[in-house]
Motif scaffolding. Structure first.
Motif: not given
Length: 524
Positions: A176-185
């Motif tokens: 999910d974190a690849e690319g530096g975007g936000s992650v819905a936890v």
């Protein structure tokens, strides 16, 4: 009869009865006081009408009762009462009264209120730990859970399951974190905790689709609003027939999914551990359980389904909710996160350091005991954001009792406001601030016993004889997953998006706006 006319007639009759009885104040004799002809008043509360209860329910929801209770406690004091239909609900906000009721006089208030007729269907007539009356059945079911599944000697058997779920969670967060975007936890945490509890319950590593199917059946029934049936259920079950039929279909679906999983363990208890299954599971203990007070019979399928459902409910949403709140506070407080990571690296070693073993391996469970700041972070998260703002309702066990100068009738529902107690300014300095240091040596929370045995300053797991049976496994899971997620990632705010701590009541008290964070791996 037309449903609208039936409702109108019911309201008319209730108001007519209320006209004659509204001025009469109920009172109850309590224990030895009865012999002395002394009567105690019921706890104060808003005006109620017979049959219907408090008319404020016409414009308020039971799901959003906390703001109302704050108003009532400010007006009437630490013990107040509400009526839902004919049922009396009593709410206690004072932590000293809570300790008196749950610990000092624990046996007197260890019972559960009689369930609504509709609730009996979803608890197999009270054959689960949550709703069983205080007595032999409750002791048997709780002792079985604690001794056979949650005892430390049993919990260690599930260490490979925790490690497997951790690797699954971290891999998904990393993707999910690849690319530096936000992650819905929250979704990731919820799935991980549920997958772990499914494995502990049924002893099998199921694929994601099967876990999601079980989770959907569980959550659909859990969040389905049955509060309407608290009001005159013999009428509302007919007025809202389709809604009731939907609930029964959900219950049937759950049974259709769970029974094959239970049957799969029936012939294989004690079998050697294999790639896809574990040698021990909670279901195994249920298959071998008999009820001495009911002729020594075995549990029925319905009862085992209810107990499995209870097991999954108790450890999934509460833990995943607490994890989300803790990670949200770590995002908001980078200083706390940095201090926690430094403690973890001191014990385990830094990722990407000279020690290749430390680079890859997880934080092991035995290492958690050497991390006092980690424990402080978890405790502060539970204090500041208790996943449940109420413990499950208690009731007087044998006879009408007294608390705070008021009568507590035997069949009343006695509720304790956990969330308010953890934020009591008389017990905590700056209670709305997130300060883990308060739980370190010298802090005002350093000597807090979360079981509440000495005093109650916070009780996220309840207190006394009905304290949550899973307190130890809950603390283990919280510490284990927080430590490993912090070691794996730097958790930061999403640019331009602050963390909103507004609450929302569901099965637990969740973040109204779920956490989205930017996760940066601590090593490449």
């Amino acid at each position: 009869m037309d449903p609208g006319l039936l409702v109108a007639l019911t309201l008319f009759l209730a108001l007519l009865v209320g006209f004659f009885f509204l001025r009469r104040r109920s009172s109850y004799s309590c224990g030895d006081a009865a012999k002395q002809k002394r009567k105690l008043p019921l706890p104060p509360g808003p005006v109620a009408v017979p049959v219907l209860g408090n008319l404020l329910w016409l414009r308020r929801s039971l799901r959003d009762v906390e703001p109302l209770l704050r108003e009532l406690h400010a007006r009437y004091g630490p013990v107040v009462s509400l009526r839902v239909g004919s049922r009396l609900l009593i709410f206690v906000s004072d932590r000293d009264l809570a300790h008196r009721a749950l610990v000092a006089r624990g046996a007197a208030f260890a019972d559960r209120p009689a369930p609504l007729p509709t609730a009996r269907i979803f608890s197999a007539d009270g054959h689960n730990i949550t709703s069983a009356p205080y007595g032999p059945l409750w002791r048997l079911l709780r002792r079985n859970l604690v001794a056979e599944t949650l005892h430390p000697s049993r919990l260690v058997l599930f260490a490979p399951a925790r490690s497997w779920v951790l690797r699954l969670l971290l891999s998904k967060l990393r993707a999910d974190a690849e690319g530096g975007g936000s992650v819905a936890v929250m979704g990731r945490l919820q799935f991980a905790m549920f997958a772990l509890l499914v494995l502990m319950c049924f002893g099998a590593k199921l694929d994601e689709e099967a876990v999601e199917e079980i989770g959907d059946a569980q959550r659909s029934l859990l969040l389905y609003d049955l509060n309407i049936f608290a009001f005159a259920p013999w009428i509302t079950k007919r007025l809202f027939r389709k809604r009731w039929e939907t609930a029964m279909e959900m219950r049937g679906r759950q049974k259709r999914i769970y029974v094959p999983l239970i049957e799969a363990r029936r012939g294989g208890r004690g079998a050697p551990e294999s790639e896809g299954s574990f040698a021990h599971a909670y279901v195994d203990t249920l298959l071998g359980l008999t009820l001495p007070d009911e002729g020594g019979r075995a549990l029925t399928d319905d009862e085992m389904v209810v107990l499995c459902s209870e097991f999954l409910n108790a450890g999934t949403d509460t833990t995943s909710t607490a994890l989300e709140w803790i990670m949200a506070e770590l995002v908001r407080n980078p200083r706390v996160q940095d201090r926690l990571r430094a403690e973890i690296e001191q014990v385990v070693g830094a990722r990407g350091g000279d020690d290749g073993a430390a680079h890859e391996r997880e934080v092991r469970e035995e290492e958690l005991q050497r991390m006092p700041y980690l424990k402080a972070v978890v405790l502060e998260g539970l204090r500041r954001h208790s996943p449940a703002h109420f413990v499950l309702p208690h009731a007087a066990a044998e006879e009408d009792a007294e608390l705070g100068g008021y009568a507590i009738p035997k069949h009343a529902s006695l509720n304790f406001m956990v969330g308010e107690m953890g934020l009591d300014g008389a017990a905590w300095e700056a209670p709305m601030e997130f300060r883990p240091e308060r739980f370190l040596e010298g802090g005002e929370g350093a000597d807090v016993d979360v079981t509440g045995s000495r005093e109650i300053k916070m009780m996220p797991f309840g207190a006394g004889r009905r304290i949550c049976a899973g307190i130890n496994v809950a603390m283990l899971h919280l510490e284990y997953f927080v430590a490993n997620m912090v070691r794996e990632f730097q958790w930061t705010k999403v640019d331009g998006d602050d963390v909103d701590l507004t609450e929302k009541s569901q099965f637990t008290v969740v973040m109204k706006h779920p956490l989205r964070a930017r996760l940066v791996p601590t090593t490449n």
